[in-house]
Scaffold this motif. Structure first.
Motif, mmCIF file in Angstrom:
data_model
loop_
_atom_site.group_PDB
_atom_site.id
_atom_site.type_symbol
_atom_site.label_atom_id
_atom_site.label_comp_id
_atom_site.label_asym_id
_atom_site.label_seq_id
_atom_site.Cartn_x
_atom_site.Cartn_y
_atom_site.Cartn_z
ATOM 1 N N SER A 1 0.806 -1.224 0.000
ATOM 2 C CA SER A 1 0.000 0.000 0.000
ATOM 3 C C SER A 1 0.841 1.278 0.000
ATOM 4 C CB SER A 1 -0.960 0.001 1.201
ATOM 5 O OG SER A 1 -0.245 -0.097 2.416
ATOM 6 N N SER A 2 2.102 1.208 0.448
ATOM 7 C CA SER A 2 2.955 2.405 0.443
ATOM 8 C C SER A 2 3.582 2.671 -0.921
ATOM 9 C CB SER A 2 4.056 2.284 1.497
ATOM 10 O OG SER A 2 3.506 2.380 2.802
ATOM 11 N N LEU A 3 3.581 1.688 -1.792
ATOM 12 C CA LEU A 3 4.061 1.880 -3.164
ATOM 13 C C LEU A 3 2.846 2.276 -4.002
ATOM 14 C CD1 LEU A 3 6.496 -1.151 -3.513
ATOM 15 C CD2 LEU A 3 7.091 1.247 -3.174
ATOM 16 N N ASN A 4 2.477 3.550 -3.891
ATOM 17 C CA ASN A 4 1.189 4.001 -4.423
ATOM 18 C C ASN A 4 1.292 5.252 -5.293
ATOM 19 O OD1 ASN A 4 1.800 5.881 -2.492
ATOM 20 N ND2 ASN A 4 0.071 5.412 -1.157
ATOM 21 N N LYS A 5 2.371 5.347 -6.062
ATOM 22 C CA LYS A 5 2.573 6.531 -6.898
ATOM 23 C C LYS A 5 2.076 6.299 -8.329
ATOM 24 C CE LYS A 5 6.728 8.060 -4.430
ATOM 25 N NZ LYS A 5 8.197 8.294 -4.555
ATOM 26 N N ILE A 6 1.473 7.355 -8.903
ATOM 27 C CA ILE A 6 1.250 7.389 -10.345
ATOM 28 C C ILE A 6 2.521 8.004 -10.926
ATOM 29 C CG2 ILE A 6 -0.137 8.321 -12.226
ATOM 30 C CD1 ILE A 6 -2.509 8.392 -10.276
ATOM 31 N N VAL A 7 3.286 7.219 -11.651
ATOM 32 C CA VAL A 7 4.647 7.588 -12.034
ATOM 33 C C VAL A 7 4.674 8.523 -13.236
ATOM 34 C CG1 VAL A 7 6.896 6.687 -12.765
ATOM 35 C CG2 VAL A 7 5.512 5.417 -11.105
ATOM 36 N N GLU A 8 3.901 8.199 -14.277
ATOM 37 C CA GLU A 8 4.037 8.940 -15.530
ATOM 38 C C GLU A 8 2.844 8.688 -16.431
ATOM 39 O OE1 GLU A 8 7.253 9.132 -19.272
ATOM 40 O OE2 GLU A 8 7.230 7.420 -17.894
ATOM 41 N N LEU A 9 2.440 9.736 -17.178
ATOM 42 C CA LEU A 9 1.466 9.589 -18.255
ATOM 43 C C LEU A 9 2.036 10.251 -19.499
ATOM 44 C CD1 LEU A 9 -2.372 9.943 -18.212
ATOM 45 C CD2 LEU A 9 -1.044 11.112 -19.975
ATOM 46 N N SER A 10 2.129 9.505 -20.578
ATOM 47 C CA SER A 10 2.651 10.039 -21.836
ATOM 48 C C SER A 10 1.504 10.269 -22.809
ATOM 49 C CB SER A 10 3.668 9.071 -22.456
ATOM 50 O OG SER A 10 4.029 9.505 -23.755
ATOM 51 N N GLU A 11 1.236 11.536 -23.119
ATOM 52 C CA GLU A 11 0.195 11.859 -24.088
ATOM 53 C C GLU A 11 0.653 11.539 -25.511
ATOM 54 O OE1 GLU A 11 -1.261 15.806 -23.648
ATOM 55 O OE2 GLU A 11 -1.735 15.571 -21.502
ATOM 56 N N GLU A 12 1.942 11.564 -25.737
ATOM 57 C CA GLU A 12 2.467 11.300 -27.078
ATOM 58 C C GLU A 12 2.462 9.811 -27.401
ATOM 59 O OE1 GLU A 12 6.674 11.773 -29.529
ATOM 60 O OE2 GLU A 12 6.279 13.032 -27.763
ATOM 61 N N ASP A 13 2.929 8.986 -26.451
ATOM 62 C CA ASP A 13 3.036 7.545 -26.697
ATOM 63 C C ASP A 13 1.867 6.750 -26.131
ATOM 64 O OD1 ASP A 13 5.479 7.615 -28.120
ATOM 65 O OD2 ASP A 13 6.560 7.868 -26.229
ATOM 66 N N LEU A 14 0.927 7.435 -25.470
ATOM 67 C CA LEU A 14 -0.326 6.824 -25.001
ATOM 68 C C LEU A 14 -0.074 5.673 -24.019
ATOM 69 C CD1 LEU A 14 -2.422 6.819 -28.307
ATOM 70 C CD2 LEU A 14 -2.545 8.435 -26.416
ATOM 71 N N TYR A 15 0.510 6.003 -22.879
ATOM 72 C CA TYR A 15 0.640 5.013 -21.813
ATOM 73 C C TYR A 15 0.609 5.716 -20.464
ATOM 74 C CZ TYR A 15 5.623 6.323 -21.396
ATOM 75 O OH TYR A 15 6.801 7.008 -21.215
ATOM 76 N N VAL A 16 0.300 4.935 -19.428
ATOM 77 C CA VAL A 16 0.358 5.432 -18.056
ATOM 78 C C VAL A 16 1.081 4.386 -17.217
ATOM 79 C CG1 VAL A 16 -1.877 4.459 -17.357
ATOM 80 C CG2 VAL A 16 -0.948 6.443 -16.144
ATOM 81 N N THR A 17 1.910 4.857 -16.279
ATOM 82 C CA THR A 17 2.694 3.972 -15.415
ATOM 83 C C THR A 17 2.358 4.264 -13.962
ATOM 84 O OG1 THR A 17 4.506 3.941 -17.030
ATOM 85 C CG2 THR A 17 5.028 3.253 -14.778
ATOM 86 N N ALA A 18 2.162 3.206 -13.180
ATOM 87 C CA ALA A 18 1.818 3.383 -11.768
ATOM 88 C C ALA A 18 2.306 2.196 -10.952
ATOM 89 C CB ALA A 18 0.316 3.562 -11.605
ATOM 90 N N GLN A 19 2.311 2.376 -9.616
ATOM 91 C CA GLN A 19 2.746 1.341 -8.691
ATOM 92 C C GLN A 19 1.554 0.540 -8.164
ATOM 93 O OE1 GLN A 19 4.985 3.612 -5.786
ATOM 94 N NE2 GLN A 19 6.814 3.665 -7.077
ATOM 95 N N PRO A 20 1.783 -0.642 -7.593
ATOM 96 C CA PRO A 20 0.683 -1.553 -7.244
ATOM 97 C C PRO A 20 -0.266 -1.058 -6.163
ATOM 98 C CG PRO A 20 2.778 -2.397 -6.431
ATOM 99 C CD PRO A 20 3.103 -1.262 -7.340
#
Length: 344
Positions: free
Chosen positions: A72-91
């Protein structure tokens, strides 16, 4: 020295879980390195690990482990790329929070779940978009993973163009933490549609729509009716309004999975999900994906499928055992008891 003393040198210990899942102690790592150290220690001391976030939606048989690892402490939204159309986040991120974050920036995350990102990755449950977009396994592009032997690996790539190598991130999706655990995941996103609407129809009509040019993005089926979900431009929705008398706005944020005692899935011929669905008498709800049907019911389904919730023995394929022994040779992530007679 007791193993708890060794573990306490790495991270503070907390009271363990009780109930369907029982652990002797819990830990809440705050970094990737801490997770690796905990799993390496478990290998050295022959401990069993249970990864979780909140533990409010446990699937499968009862579990007993030495150490519960709370992400639960690994809870960051890391990155969203509008150009390459992806989102990265933690569990530890809430999927509802992640969906809303992506939506506010004008994009659709087609993998939806009413729990954590880690929970969705562990279960690979279909959602309201699965009929068109497939399962979370189909949307995940990349994962940073710690395997059961404590090795951190990166699998896949942030764009399909640069994704190569073994698809370990896809193997882990839906494995209920049996091979290892995610530290981070990257998903494909799409431009958010102008409108989303739902239509209530008979099961027969839903089957026809499933194979029509209208291409619904989701079908949620009940015993005597089905909810069909469409998305698209405003002009497309106006055309749908001419065709259907019962049509209304649909909001993904309002979606929740039914609270049922048993969840069972079957693999079927793609495009024939509804026909297979109604071969089985059931009371509850079913979600249709790309070649899968998942039943949510209060009664045990008498079908040759995979049990995901309820005290039903888990069947494990020989290929799954090969992956297990490669990624977790000491069975540190052995979160369910597997009887050799259950191998298929």
């Amino acid at each position: 020295m007791d193993w708890k003393d060794h573990l306490a040198k790495l991270t503070p210990l907390k009271e363990g879980l009780k109930g369907k899942v029982s652990t002797e102690v819990n830990v809440t790592p705050s970094s990737f390195e801490e997770v690796e150290e905990i799993i390496r220690l478990a290998n050295a001391l022959n401990l069993k690990i249970y990864p979780f976030v909140g533990n409010s939606r446990h699937f499968g048989p009862s579990i007993s482990a030495n150490v519960g690892v709370d992400f639960s402490s690994l809870n960051k939204i890391v990155e969203l790329s509008e150009e390459d159309l992806y989102v990265t986040a933690q569990p530890g991120v809430s999927m509802i929070e992640l969906f809303s974050y992506v939506k506010k920036r004008g994009f659709l995350l087609p993998s939806f779940y009413d729990g954590s990102l880690g929970g969705m990755l562990g279960t690979n449950l279909p959602g309201p978009f699965s009929t068109f977009f497939g399962y979370p396994r189909d949307s995940i592009l990349m994962g940073i993973i710690v395997t059961g032997d404590g090795k951190r690996i990166k699998a896949g790539g942030k764009t399909l163009k640069f994704s190569s190598g073994y698809k370990i991130h896809k193997l882990l999706t839906g494995s209920l933490g049996w091979y290892g655990t995610f530290l981070e995941a990257t998903f494909k996103i799409y431009p958010y549609p102008d409108e989303m609407v739902e239509v209530s129809v008979s099961p027969n009509d839903a089957q026809q729509l499933l194979r029509s040019e209208l291409r619904p993005i989701g079908i949620i089926s009940f015993k005597d009716r089905a909810k069909v979900i469409f998305e698209g431009s405003s002009s497309y929705v106006r055309e749908l309004e001419k065709r259907f008398t019962s049509i209304s706005e649909w909001r993904p944020e309002s979606f929740r999975y039914p609270n049922k005692k048993f969840i069972t899935s079957i693999s079927v011929t793609r495009g024939e999900e509804l026909r297979y669905l109604y071969d089985y008498p059931f009371e509850g709800e079913a979600f249709l994906g790309t070649g899968y049907v998942r039943f949510f019911s209060d009664d045990k389904m008498q079908i040759n499928g995979i049990s995901e919730k309820g005290d039903i023995p888990i069947k494990v394929s020989k290929s799954s055992l090969l992956v297990k022994n490669a990624l977790d040779p000491k069975w540190v992530m052995h979160t369910v008891e597997v009887n050799p007679t259950s191998y298929v």
